[in-house]
Design a protein around this motif. Structure first.
Motif, PDB file in Angstrom:
ATOM      1  N   ASP A  80       0.842  -1.186   0.000  1.00 39.01           N
ATOM      2  CA  ASP A  80       0.000   0.000   0.000  1.00 39.01           C
ATOM      3  C   ASP A  80       0.886   1.249   0.000  1.00 39.01           C
ATOM      4  O   ASP A  80       1.776   1.383   0.856  1.00 39.01           O
ATOM      5  N   ASP A  82       0.404   4.059   1.049  1.00 40.05           N
ATOM      6  CA  ASP A  82       0.286   4.806   2.302  1.00 40.05           C
ATOM      7  C   ASP A  82       0.978   4.097   3.475  1.00 40.05           C
ATOM      8  O   ASP A  82       1.062   4.648   4.577  1.00 40.05           O
ATOM      9  N   ASP A  83       1.455   2.872   3.246  1.00 36.62           N
ATOM     10  CA  ASP A  83       2.129   2.113   4.295  1.00 36.62           C
ATOM     11  C   ASP A  83       3.590   2.536   4.352  1.00 36.62           C
ATOM     12  O   ASP A  83       4.386   2.224   3.458  1.00 36.62           O
ATOM     13  N   LYS A  84       3.969   3.261   5.391  1.00 34.69           N
ATOM     14  CA  LYS A  84       5.330   3.778   5.527  1.00 34.69           C
ATOM     15  C   LYS A  84       6.208   2.901   6.423  1.00 34.69           C
ATOM     16  O   LYS A  84       7.328   3.286   6.781  1.00 34.69           O
TER      17      LYS A  84
END
Length: 356
Positions: A80, A82-84
């Motif tokens: 994803d 947005d997955d940091k």
């Protein structure tokens, strides 16, 4: 004689005072300018030092090319945007008996295998680091090659195939690869002036007279190398070895992060100079990336590092008579979910490591 000041006297007095004030302000400005100049020299010097340290690290460390084809790249798990969080496959490899250069040996299929495999998960908030050891004899699916021991993947297809294997186990994207030759443990211990670990099981390293008693022991040079490599002295072999490797890594990390090391340019240069040749990273994991990650993790130390071994489902034998560790399907499913949801802390709360 008059006590009253003449107009000229007042003017001269005011002029003197103004001149004195201007001289004072000039001195103050000079002091401020001097302080700023010193600060600039220090900052620029530090910047040059960091730049030079990065240059030295990049020039001396090795790079492994993953070289996935378009089809292989498309088959990898999708992360994803947005997955940091960050997942790093960390390997300990042994070139002691290899006639192949490190950089070429790690790019493709090689005869050697990795003695240590760890999946490092760094959560998005950078508050902790989770280090999960995976036993090398775990019997898993190797893409395109059927079932085999986990560390057979590197001898079949090098680091790229091992990366694909681990990604397949957890259906999770691995962001980076980091490798250290076991000789690097030796050099790191020497550069740090010894690494102190707490040893819980007394043993003598196989084919040596190196005895490791219970308690706090200082490891340096060959003694450090044998400590992290030893497995024949233990009834549970690889399990105790990976536990000892984690102890060494944790202790060395604490010493590297200590004020005495980080504020000592000579010590930092020595560490980079001696250890870098034994380190290998993927193309996107350079010194600048590592420095940025290090700044994000500045408040993390071994007190908020969770280190454990991935559970397995027991020992068995293959049809060819090989001793293997059965993979735990339950553990793989639970860990996969924890990695995908960035909740390794939750996984460990529900599944606390036993005897680690």
């Amino acid at each position: 004689m008059r006590n009253e000041k003449t107009e000229n006297d007042v003017f001269l007095s005011r002029s003197a005072r103004n001149n004195a004030e201007r001289q004072k302000q000039k001195r103050n400005r000079s002091i401020v300018v001097s302080v700023v100049a010193v600060l600039l020299v220090v900052i620029l010097g530090l910047g040059y030092f960091i730049f030079d340290l990065q240059r030295q690290f990049n020039s001396k460390s090795n790079t492994v090319s993953l070289g996935f084809t378009d089809a292989e790249q498309q088959a990898r798990p999708v992360k994803d945007p947005d997955d940091k969080s960050m997942n790093v496959l960390m390997l300990g490899v042994d070139h002691a008996d290899s006639e192949v250069e490190e950089t070429t040996a790690l790019d493709g299929a090689v005869s050697q295998r990795s003695d240590s495999m760890m999946l490092v998960h760094i959560p998005e908030d950078r508050s902790q680091v989770f280090i999960m050891s995976m036993v090398r004899d775990m019997y898993v699916d190797i893409p395109g090659h059927g079932k085999d021991k986990l560390n057979a993947a590197i001898s079949i297809g090098g680091v790229p195939l091992l990366l694909q294997t681990v990604e397949g186990m957890f259906d999770t994207k691995i962001d980076h690869v980091a490798m250290i030759d076991f000789e690097g443990f030796k050099e790191l211990s020497t550069a740090l002036g010894g690494v102190t670990v707490h040893n819980e099981i007394p043993f003598t390293a196989n084919d040596t007279d190196y005895y490791y008693p219970v308690g706090d022991i200082d490891l340096e040079g060959d003694r450090a190398l044998r400590f992290v490599r030893e497995r024949k002295s233990f009834t549970d072999g690889d399990y105790q070895r990976v536990a000892n490797q984690r102890k060494f890594i944790a202790a060395a990390t604490n010493q590297v992060l200590s004020t005495g090391t980080l504020t000592n340019p000579a010590k930092l240069y020595e560490i980079v100079d001696k250890v870098s040749p034994f380190l290998t990273f993927d193309e996107n994991f350079d010194a600048a990336t590592l420095v940025g990650l290090g700044l994000q993790l500045k408040n993390v130390d071994t007190r908020n590092m969770e280190m454990f071994t991935m559970p397995t489902a027991g020992t068995a034998m293959t049809a060819q008579g090989q001793s293997i560790e059965l993979a735990s399907e339950l553990a793989m499913t639970q860990i996969a979910q924890a990695l995908q949801e960035d909740d390794m802390a939750g996984y460990l709360r529900e599944n606390p490591p036993v005897g680690q």
